[in-house]
Design an enzyme around this catalytic site. Structure first.
Site, PDB file in Angstrom:
ATOM      1  N   LYS A   1      27.003  26.792  53.144  1.00 19.38           N
ATOM      2  CA  LYS A   1      26.041  27.408  54.073  1.00 19.38           C
ATOM      3  C   LYS A   1      25.904  26.555  55.329  1.00 19.38           C
ATOM      4  O   LYS A   1      25.941  27.074  56.447  1.00 19.38           O
ATOM      5  CB  LYS A   1      24.660  27.541  53.415  1.00 19.38           C
ATOM      6  CG  LYS A   1      24.572  28.615  52.368  1.00 19.38           C
ATOM      7  CD  LYS A   1      23.122  28.770  51.925  1.00 19.38           C
ATOM      8  CE  LYS A   1      22.990  29.537  50.650  1.00 19.38           C
ATOM      9  NZ  LYS A   1      21.643  29.477  50.085  1.00 19.38           N
TER      10      LYS A   1
ATOM     11  N   HIS B   1      46.318  42.650  28.373  1.00 15.94           N
ATOM     12  CA  HIS B   1      47.587  42.999  29.020  1.00 15.94           C
ATOM     13  C   HIS B   1      47.745  42.277  30.352  1.00 15.94           C
ATOM     14  O   HIS B   1      48.606  42.643  31.155  1.00 15.94           O
ATOM     15  CB  HIS B   1      47.678  44.516  29.203  1.00 15.94           C
ATOM     16  CG  HIS B   1      47.657  45.239  27.891  1.00 15.94           C
ATOM     17  ND1 HIS B   1      48.790  45.774  27.297  1.00 15.94           N
ATOM     18  CD2 HIS B   1      46.650  45.468  27.014  1.00 15.94           C
ATOM     19  CE1 HIS B   1      48.472  46.322  26.131  1.00 15.94           C
ATOM     20  NE2 HIS B   1      47.167  46.152  25.936  1.00 15.94           N
TER      21      HIS B   1
ATOM     22  N   GLU C   1      26.018  28.030  37.699  1.00 11.22           N
ATOM     23  CA  GLU C   1      25.063  27.355  38.591  1.00 11.22           C
ATOM     24  C   GLU C   1      24.171  26.380  37.835  1.00 11.22           C
ATOM     25  O   GLU C   1      23.687  25.413  38.393  1.00 11.22           O
ATOM     26  CB  GLU C   1      24.172  28.391  39.305  1.00 11.22           C
ATOM     27  CG  GLU C   1      24.728  28.835  40.638  1.00 11.22           C
ATOM     28  CD  GLU C   1      23.759  29.673  41.479  1.00 11.22           C
ATOM     29  OE1 GLU C   1      22.613  29.915  41.048  1.00 11.22           O
ATOM     30  OE2 GLU C   1      24.175  30.105  42.561  1.00 11.22           O
TER      31      GLU C   1
END
Ligand code: PA5
Length: 447
Positions: free
Chosen positions: A421, A307, A286
């Site tokens: 948003k 792995h 951010e």
């Protein structure tokens, strides 16, 4: 210093001269942070927070934590992004990722309101059945959708179970000091409130009540944590210190970016690093990812991910570098047993400590990844105690601010978070978004 940077596994990729040439930019970035005259300087309250925190509130946090410990089997911490990641990282790092399942004399701690998942919410409600619950809702704005939905649910659950009066003793609210709707509502309802300071953004807020209340409930020594942050503050805000680890880290990662290393992978060798890495990803993602700039923050826990992602790191696109956290004292010891049958052929390590094998895996991987073209920055941390955690948090915060200014971005805003948003509110039919809703629905049906 609780923490040291070792650059020997990055040296094949950036020369000493290149590092030296970037250093003045880093020093001046740190000076800008301290002078509070750069971009986003309204959000620099975290810089001297380890010293200038509200001592009265700090005591209130301890008292509230004791109250929660006495009256609750479980604490539900409601918050998203910077309003939960730091607390969760601390509890998992210092206590355990299996904290809730361990024998302990502190409440279980669950995190809610950090997603919009009906399954997660339903499961949590069923886990909490029959338990005495407290809630700490954390939202600086007080209007973030995810925690607001979860708070509606848990508030009414508590009122139903304990009545309005009983719920008052069990709901703790961490929010903006005076402006926000959650603050007004809490004052009216009689809930105890704690402050997210105006000048501290969510991802830099773990050393405020945002992080400290849930962390204290888990039994972590928050005085020790603040002492670690204080030590980091006094050592890492010294721009003239040639061994300033925050400057070193910021210089190294920007030098590597200059070599086309656009992805940084934070590597831990302990499962308790997982949420710390999530906190780190938010902090750097951010803060730096804007204006088409930034280093993409990713994370792994080895040897588990050797792995899975190990193959890619060894031989995939060469745009990666790793930052490895080596916790010197992992906090537990275990000796590998002897097996008379030696079916697996591993008796050559019987009697050795598991940590010795883990650290050997780390050295082996550092060399292998270096040979595969992946530079590594090594960060050595003394241990996983509260003090070291506090030190590490401040180290990453100040290094992030330096690094962001070196990149030429404002490390303290997050304008890009608004895009989803707005679309979501429009599509959900929020009043005022009618035209946008029509346009988005058209786009969706055309897809
Ligand atoms: O770093 C940030 O500012 C964000 O991650 C916020 O913490 C997050 O969006 C939650 O915001 P709020 O605390 O206002 O609910």
């Amino acid at each position: 210093m609780a923490l040291r940077i070792i650059n020997s596994y990055a040296k094949n990729f950036v020369s000493e001269e290149e590092l030296l040439s970037l250093r003045p930019t880093a020093v001046s970035a740190l000076e800008t942070v301290l002078a509070k005259n750069g971009a986003g300087n309204d959000f620099l309250g975290w810089v001297d927070l380890p010293q200038n925190y509200d001592k009265n509130e700090f005591e209130r946090i301890k008292i509230a934590a004791e109250k929660i410990k006495k009256s609750c089997d479980a604490l539900v911490v409601i918050g998203i992004g910077g309003s939960y990641l730091g607390a969760r990282a601390a509890i998992e790092f210092i206590k355990s990722p299996l904290y809730n399942s361990l024998k302990k004399d502190t409440p279980e701690i669950y995190f809610a309101g950090n997603n919009i998942s009906p399954t997660a919410l339903t499961e949590l409600i069923s886990i909490l059945e029959g338990k005495d619950i407290c809630v700490n809702v954390i939202s600086k704005s007080g209007t973030t959708t995810e925690p607001a939905i979860a708070f509606r649910v848990f508030k009414s659950m508590l009122i139903e179970k304990y009545g309005e009066e009983g719920a008052k003793d069990r709901i703790f609210v961490t929010t903006d000091k005076e402006k926000g709707t959650l603050k007004h509502f809490s004052d009216e309802a009689g809930y105890e409130t704690f402050v997210v300071p105006d000048d501290v953004g969510g991802r830099y807020s773990v050393l405020t009540a945002v992080g400290l209340l849930p962390i204290a409930v888990s039994g972590v020594d928050i005085d020790g944590l603040m002492k670690g942050a204080q030590a980091a503050m006094s050592e890492l805000t010294d721009a003239q210190n040639a061994n300033n680890a925050a400057i070193e880290y910021a210089v190294l990662r920007n030098a590597l970016l200059g070599k086309g290393k656009t992805t940084e992978i934070l590597v831990g060798y302990e499962p308790y690093m997982l949420m710390m890495s999530e906190w780190w990803k938010q902090l750097y993602g951010e803060s730096e990812g804007k204006d088409n700039k930034g280093i993409f923050p990713a994370s792994v826990v080895f040897s588990t991910d050797l792995h899975s992602l190990g193959q890619y790191i060894q031989e995939g696109q060469r745009n990666l570098f790793e930052t490895v956290i080596n916790v010197k004292d992992p906090g537990a010891s275990f000796t590998i047993p002897n097996d008379p049958a030696n079916v697996d052929g591993l008796n050559f390590i019987s009697g050795k400590s598991l940590d010795y094998v883990n650290k050997t895996a780390m050295m082996a991987t550092l060399i292998a990844h270096n040979d595969g073209g992946v530079p590594n920055i090594l960060i050595e941390l003394d241990n996983r105690e509260a003090y070291s955690f506090g030190y590490l948090v401040y180290f990453f915060e100040i290094a992030c601010a330096i690094s962001g200014y070196m990149l030429g971005v404002n490390p303290f805003n997050q304008p890009g978070v608004e895009a989803y948003k707005k679309n979501m509110f429009a599509l959900l039919g929020k009043p005022g978004y009618e035209d946008m809703k029509l346009e988005l629905e058209k786009r969706i049906s055309n897809n």
